[in-house]
Design a protein around this motif. Structure first.
Motif, PDB file in Angstrom:
ATOM      1  N   LEU A  44      66.317 -49.378  48.155  1.00 51.25           N
ATOM      2  CA  LEU A  44      65.987 -48.486  49.288  1.00 51.25           C
ATOM      3  C   LEU A  44      67.238 -48.356  50.093  1.00 51.25           C
ATOM      4  N   LEU A  45      68.156 -48.843  49.858  1.00 49.84           N
ATOM      5  CA  LEU A  45      69.569 -48.814  50.778  1.00 49.84           C
ATOM      6  C   LEU A  45      70.280 -47.853  49.840  1.00 49.84           C
ATOM      7  N   SER A  46      70.126 -47.749  48.501  1.00 51.11           N
ATOM      8  CA  SER A  46      70.971 -46.770  47.773  1.00 51.11           C
ATOM      9  C   SER A  46      70.338 -45.494  47.754  1.00 51.11           C
ATOM     10  N   ASN A  47      69.023 -45.449  48.322  1.00 49.72           N
ATOM     11  CA  ASN A  47      68.273 -44.045  48.382  1.00 49.72           C
ATOM     12  C   ASN A  47      68.945 -43.352  49.788  1.00 49.72           C
ATOM     13  N   HIS A  48      69.455 -44.121  50.675  1.00 53.12           N
ATOM     14  CA  HIS A  48      69.767 -43.331  52.096  1.00 53.12           C
ATOM     15  C   HIS A  48      71.291 -43.808  52.302  1.00 53.12           C
ATOM     16  N   LEU A  49      72.124 -44.530  51.276  1.00 50.18           N
ATOM     17  CA  LEU A  49      73.456 -44.736  51.570  1.00 50.18           C
ATOM     18  C   LEU A  49      74.173 -44.246  50.230  1.00 50.18           C
ATOM     19  N   PRO A  50      74.851 -43.077  49.926  1.00 53.51           N
ATOM     20  CA  PRO A  50      75.239 -43.110  48.699  1.00 53.51           C
ATOM     21  C   PRO A  50      76.373 -43.805  48.225  1.00 53.51           C
ATOM     22  N   ASN A  51      77.145 -44.479  49.161  1.00 53.60           N
ATOM     23  CA  ASN A  51      77.898 -45.397  48.786  1.00 53.60           C
ATOM     24  C   ASN A  51      77.561 -46.711  48.423  1.00 53.60           C
ATOM     25  N   TYR A  52      76.454 -46.968  49.069  1.00 55.42           N
ATOM     26  CA  TYR A  52      75.633 -48.353  48.650  1.00 55.42           C
ATOM     27  C   TYR A  52      75.147 -47.970  46.919  1.00 55.42           C
ATOM     28  N   ARG A  53      74.784 -46.924  46.656  1.00 54.93           N
ATOM     29  CA  ARG A  53      74.468 -46.769  45.281  1.00 54.93           C
ATOM     30  C   ARG A  53      75.618 -47.350  44.277  1.00 54.93           C
ATOM     31  N   ASN A  54      76.778 -47.198  44.643  1.00 55.60           N
ATOM     32  CA  ASN A  54      77.842 -47.568  43.725  1.00 55.60           C
ATOM     33  C   ASN A  54      77.752 -48.992  43.580  1.00 55.60           C
ATOM     34  N   LEU A  55      77.283 -49.768  44.767  1.00 56.25           N
ATOM     35  CA  LEU A  55      77.284 -51.019  44.604  1.00 56.25           C
ATOM     36  C   LEU A  55      75.926 -51.646  43.711  1.00 56.25           C
ATOM     37  N   MET A  56      75.014 -50.774  43.658  1.00 50.78           N
ATOM     38  CA  MET A  56      73.921 -51.137  42.993  1.00 50.78           C
ATOM     39  C   MET A  56      74.190 -50.908  41.574  1.00 50.78           C
ATOM     40  N   THR A  57      75.051 -49.663  41.190  1.00 46.50           N
ATOM     41  CA  THR A  57      75.377 -49.251  39.807  1.00 46.50           C
ATOM     42  C   THR A  57      76.140 -50.305  39.165  1.00 46.50           C
ATOM     43  N   SER A  58      76.903 -51.051  39.969  1.00 44.00           N
ATOM     44  CA  SER A  58      78.050 -52.035  39.301  1.00 44.00           C
ATOM     45  C   SER A  58      77.016 -53.185  39.140  1.00 44.00           C
ATOM     46  N   TYR A  59      76.123 -53.723  40.035  1.00 43.18           N
ATOM     47  CA  TYR A  59      75.183 -54.803  39.837  1.00 43.18           C
ATOM     48  C   TYR A  59      74.436 -54.600  38.713  1.00 43.18           C
ATOM     49  N   LYS A  60      73.746 -53.476  38.462  1.00 50.35           N
ATOM     50  CA  LYS A  60      73.170 -53.373  37.283  1.00 50.35           C
ATOM     51  C   LYS A  60      73.723 -53.347  35.864  1.00 50.35           C
ATOM     52  N   MET A  61      75.232 -52.932  35.888  1.00 47.65           N
ATOM     53  CA  MET A  61      75.905 -52.814  34.719  1.00 47.65           C
ATOM     54  C   MET A  61      76.126 -54.294  34.412  1.00 47.65           C
ATOM     55  N   LEU A  62      76.443 -55.135  35.468  1.00 46.42           N
ATOM     56  CA  LEU A  62      76.824 -56.466  35.282  1.00 46.42           C
ATOM     57  C   LEU A  62      75.477 -57.296  34.781  1.00 46.42           C
TER      58      LEU A  62
END
Length: 209
Positions: free
Chosen positions: A186-204
């Motif tokens: 949800l946060l990633s859908n509305h905060l582009p910068n937050y998508r970077n955090l989720m991308t890092s999390y998913k890679m880890l």
């Protein structure tokens, strides 16, 4: 004056979306059009995610104020939708107040257009009737920042808590372990910068497998 910390609860909160109408939104100048639309839809998605009772209302939508923006109606097709025939303060409409009381909840999350009228008037009225009121500042808009600040000060002085949609989401969620993927998306859908955090999390996460 010491004010106690009243936390938002997904079990006691109702979301009120007031006068997000196509005509009125053109008056919003304290946020850019794209940012404001994103903030409003983010708050609506928060309400949907936490399954909050949600009530929609418009003011004189057959006139220049215009209809409720379709994205909100599409998100909440079964929500109570009160089309006020003339009352400027939504709290002066009996159907609107009754819909709120029917939820049995005491916390009201309010956002709307314009901040100094369509948000402030019902927020102050709800405080008078004993509700805990949380106004979402970045999903509410008005003519300019001077008007914005005056409205925020007036509401805050009366006991309204001022929040943004992100803090509303986090306070309702309480603990990442409740649903890391859901809230993160949800946060990633509305905060582009937050998508970077989720991308890092998913890679880890993928690297651990």
């Amino acid at each position: 004056m010491t004010v106690s910390y009243k936390k938002l609860s997904k079990d006691d909160a109702t979301l009120l979306l007031v006068d997000h109408q196509s005509g009125l939104i053109s008056l919003v100048q304290d946020f850019s059009p794209d940012d404001f639309k994103n903030n409003v839809l983010a708050l609506a998605d928060v309400g949907k995610f936490f399954e909050l009772p949600t009530i929609l209302t418009t003011s004189f939508d057959e006139g220049p104020n215009g209809p409720m923006v379709p994205e909100i109606l599409n998100l909440f097709p079964n929500a109570p939708f009160i089309r006020r025939p003339g009352q400027i303060n939504a709290w002066d409409n009996e159907e609107f107040v009754q819909a709120i009381k029917n939820t049995g909840r005491k916390q009201l999350i309010i956002a709307g257009v314009v901040t100094d009228v369509c948000v402030t008037f019902p927020a102050l009225s709800a405080i008078e009737e004993g509700f805990d009121v949380f106004v979402v500042t970045d999903a509410s808009g008005t003519f300019n920042t001077t008007v914005q600040q005056a409205a925020w000060q007036r509401m805050s002085a009366a006991g309204v808590q001022l929040m943004n949609w992100f803090s509303v989401a986090c306070e309702l969620h309480r603990d990442w372990r409740n649903d890391m993927e859901g809230l993160g998306t949800l946060l990633s859908n509305h905060l582009p910068n937050y998508r970077n955090l989720m991308t890092s999390y998913k890679m880890l996460q993928a690297a651990k497998k």
